[in-house]
Design a protein around this motif. Structure first.
Motif, PDB file in Angstrom:
ATOM      1  N   MET A   1       7.846   0.592 -11.853  1.00 53.26           N
ATOM      2  CA  MET A   1       7.167   0.118 -10.173  1.00 53.26           C
ATOM      3  C   MET A   1       6.424   1.532  -9.687  1.00 53.26           C
ATOM      4  SD  MET A   1       8.529  -1.157  -6.618  1.00 53.26           S
ATOM      5  CE  MET A   1       9.408  -2.757  -7.277  1.00 53.26           C
ATOM      6  N   LYS A   2       4.766   0.669  -9.453  1.00 49.51           N
ATOM      7  CA  LYS A   2       4.038   2.079  -8.881  1.00 49.51           C
ATOM      8  C   LYS A   2       3.793   2.072  -7.035  1.00 49.51           C
ATOM      9  CE  LYS A   2      -0.259   3.699  -9.309  1.00 49.51           C
ATOM     10  NZ  LYS A   2      -1.604   3.550  -9.289  1.00 49.51           N
ATOM     11  N   VAL A   3       4.845   3.144  -6.525  1.00 49.08           N
ATOM     12  CA  VAL A   3       4.623   2.973  -5.375  1.00 49.08           C
ATOM     13  C   VAL A   3       3.768   3.860  -4.789  1.00 49.08           C
ATOM     14  CG1 VAL A   3       5.488   2.787  -3.001  1.00 49.08           C
ATOM     15  CG2 VAL A   3       6.733   1.543  -4.468  1.00 49.08           C
ATOM     16  N   GLN A   4       2.309   3.532  -3.711  1.00 50.20           N
ATOM     17  CA  GLN A   4       1.220   4.594  -2.835  1.00 50.20           C
ATOM     18  C   GLN A   4       1.581   4.666  -1.653  1.00 50.20           C
ATOM     19  OE1 GLN A   4      -2.147   3.939  -4.825  1.00 50.20           O
ATOM     20  NE2 GLN A   4      -3.744   5.612  -3.089  1.00 50.20           N
ATOM     21  N   LEU A   5       1.978   5.683  -1.562  1.00 51.31           N
ATOM     22  CA  LEU A   5       2.109   6.220   0.212  1.00 51.31           C
ATOM     23  C   LEU A   5       0.710   6.242   0.787  1.00 51.31           C
ATOM     24  CD1 LEU A   5       4.795   8.755   0.169  1.00 51.31           C
ATOM     25  CD2 LEU A   5       5.097   6.592   0.132  1.00 51.31           C
ATOM     26  N   THR A   6       0.879   5.883   2.199  1.00 51.78           N
ATOM     27  CA  THR A   6      -0.549   6.071   3.055  1.00 51.78           C
ATOM     28  C   THR A   6      -1.046   7.631   2.837  1.00 51.78           C
ATOM     29  OG1 THR A   6       0.367   5.540   4.224  1.00 51.78           O
ATOM     30  CG2 THR A   6      -0.705   3.393   3.409  1.00 51.78           C
ATOM     31  N   PRO A   7      -2.537   8.044   3.031  1.00 58.34           N
ATOM     32  CA  PRO A   7      -2.678   9.728   3.850  1.00 58.34           C
ATOM     33  C   PRO A   7      -1.008   9.540   4.454  1.00 58.34           C
ATOM     34  CG  PRO A   7      -4.466   8.026   3.204  1.00 58.34           C
ATOM     35  CD  PRO A   7      -3.596   6.697   2.688  1.00 58.34           C
ATOM     36  N   SER A   8      -1.146   9.018   5.606  1.00 49.60           N
ATOM     37  CA  SER A   8      -0.335   9.011   6.335  1.00 49.60           C
ATOM     38  C   SER A   8       0.693   9.434   6.447  1.00 49.60           C
ATOM     39  CB  SER A   8      -0.689   7.810   8.182  1.00 49.60           C
ATOM     40  OG  SER A   8      -0.216   6.771   8.150  1.00 49.60           O
ATOM     41  N   GLU A   9       1.295   8.317   5.758  1.00 44.33           N
ATOM     42  CA  GLU A   9       2.727   8.249   5.108  1.00 44.33           C
ATOM     43  C   GLU A   9       3.075   9.740   4.328  1.00 44.33           C
ATOM     44  OE1 GLU A   9       3.579   3.667   4.374  1.00 44.33           O
ATOM     45  OE2 GLU A   9       2.771   5.172   2.543  1.00 44.33           O
ATOM     46  N   VAL A  10       2.331  10.611   3.250  1.00 46.86           N
ATOM     47  CA  VAL A  10       2.261  11.281   2.484  1.00 46.86           C
ATOM     48  C   VAL A  10       2.680  12.258   3.627  1.00 46.86           C
ATOM     49  CG1 VAL A  10       1.162  13.166   0.855  1.00 46.86           C
ATOM     50  CG2 VAL A  10       1.022  10.548   0.301  1.00 46.86           C
ATOM     51  N   TYR A  11       1.545  12.529   5.103  1.00 47.28           N
ATOM     52  CA  TYR A  11       1.769  13.631   5.579  1.00 47.28           C
ATOM     53  C   TYR A  11       2.531  13.534   6.403  1.00 47.28           C
ATOM     54  CZ  TYR A  11       0.542  15.874  10.225  1.00 47.28           C
ATOM     55  OH  TYR A  11       0.660  16.635  11.520  1.00 47.28           O
ATOM     56  N   HIS A  12       3.569  12.071   6.913  1.00 47.34           N
ATOM     57  CA  HIS A  12       5.067  12.213   7.741  1.00 47.34           C
ATOM     58  C   HIS A  12       6.062  12.806   6.755  1.00 47.34           C
ATOM     59  CE1 HIS A  12       8.440  10.981  10.154  1.00 47.34           C
ATOM     60  NE2 HIS A  12       8.636   9.804   8.912  1.00 47.34           N
ATOM     61  N   ALA A  13       5.898  12.644   5.398  1.00 53.00           N
ATOM     62  CA  ALA A  13       7.161  13.080   4.446  1.00 53.00           C
ATOM     63  C   ALA A  13       6.782  14.646   3.910  1.00 53.00           C
ATOM     64  CB  ALA A  13       6.656  12.452   2.479  1.00 53.00           C
ATOM     65  N   ALA A  14       5.208  14.962   4.212  1.00 50.43           N
ATOM     66  CA  ALA A  14       5.109  16.348   3.514  1.00 50.43           C
ATOM     67  C   ALA A  14       5.598  17.333   5.019  1.00 50.43           C
ATOM     68  CB  ALA A  14       4.178  16.859   3.590  1.00 50.43           C
ATOM     69  N   ILE A  15       5.673  16.676   5.632  1.00 57.02           N
ATOM     70  CA  ILE A  15       5.793  17.586   7.186  1.00 57.02           C
ATOM     71  C   ILE A  15       7.761  17.421   7.354  1.00 57.02           C
ATOM     72  CG2 ILE A  15       6.346  17.596   9.509  1.00 57.02           C
ATOM     73  CD1 ILE A  15       3.580  18.366   9.301  1.00 57.02           C
ATOM     74  N   VAL A  16       8.576  16.632   7.150  1.00 55.60           N
ATOM     75  CA  VAL A  16       9.884  16.680   7.021  1.00 55.60           C
ATOM     76  C   VAL A  16       9.650  17.067   5.215  1.00 55.60           C
ATOM     77  CG1 VAL A  16      11.881  14.929   5.987  1.00 55.60           C
ATOM     78  CG2 VAL A  16       9.730  14.237   7.142  1.00 55.60           C
ATOM     79  N   GLY A  17       9.231  17.681   5.063  1.00 53.06           N
ATOM     80  CA  GLY A  17       9.030  18.597   3.177  1.00 53.06           C
ATOM     81  C   GLY A  17       8.953  19.956   3.815  1.00 53.06           C
ATOM     82  N   VAL A  18       8.113  20.293   4.417  1.00 52.83           N
ATOM     83  CA  VAL A  18       8.479  21.238   5.164  1.00 52.83           C
ATOM     84  C   VAL A  18       9.189  22.213   5.696  1.00 52.83           C
ATOM     85  CG1 VAL A  18       6.694  22.582   7.337  1.00 52.83           C
ATOM     86  CG2 VAL A  18       5.975  21.939   4.666  1.00 52.83           C
ATOM     87  N   THR A  19      10.157  20.852   6.662  1.00 50.02           N
ATOM     88  CA  THR A  19      10.717  21.028   7.713  1.00 50.02           C
ATOM     89  C   THR A  19      12.553  21.764   7.372  1.00 50.02           C
ATOM     90  OG1 THR A  19       9.807  19.913   9.382  1.00 50.02           O
ATOM     91  CG2 THR A  19      12.078  20.388   9.855  1.00 50.02           C
TER      92      THR A  19
END
Length: 108
Positions: A1-19
């Motif tokens: 299954m292929k799932v694509q995150l929107t740019p805002s979802e990537v931003y949100h997830a990246a902020i969590v990863g950096v945190t």
């Protein structure tokens, strides 16, 4: 299954990863693995791992709690899903002996 995150979802997830990475550093936590040149480092693992969790929750239609440094005390996705991420095309799902036997594991 292929799932694509929107740019805002990537931003949100990246902020969590950096945190997660900054909090681990702030708390003086040691990495569980030894990083080798040419492999994913701790920043990539934290940011890409967060994106993988978000993508898995999106694919499953579940809420992603975006937890920071709860490690094994709480699942990545409620109620019992653990997400593992890896490089495209060459990764295997790794379940370690000390991982919860009551959890479901997904590779993203």
């Amino acid at each position: 299954m292929k799932v694509q995150l929107t740019p805002s979802e990537v931003y949100h997830a990246a902020i969590v990863g950096v945190t997660r990475r900054v909090e681990s550093f702030r708390q003086g936590l040691k990495d569980r693995v030894c990083f080798k040149p040419g492999t994913r480092g701790p920043w990539e693992i934290d940011v890409e791992g967060s994106c993988a969790e978000f993508a898995a929750s999106k694919a499953l239609g579940l809420y992603w709690p975006a937890r920071v440094n709860t490690f094994k005390s709480l699942p990545d996705i409620d109620p019992f899903i653990e997400v593992r991420s890896g490089a495209p095309g060459g990764s295997k799902l790794i379940v370690r002996p000390n991982d919860s036997p009551g959890s479901a594991y997904v590779l993203v």
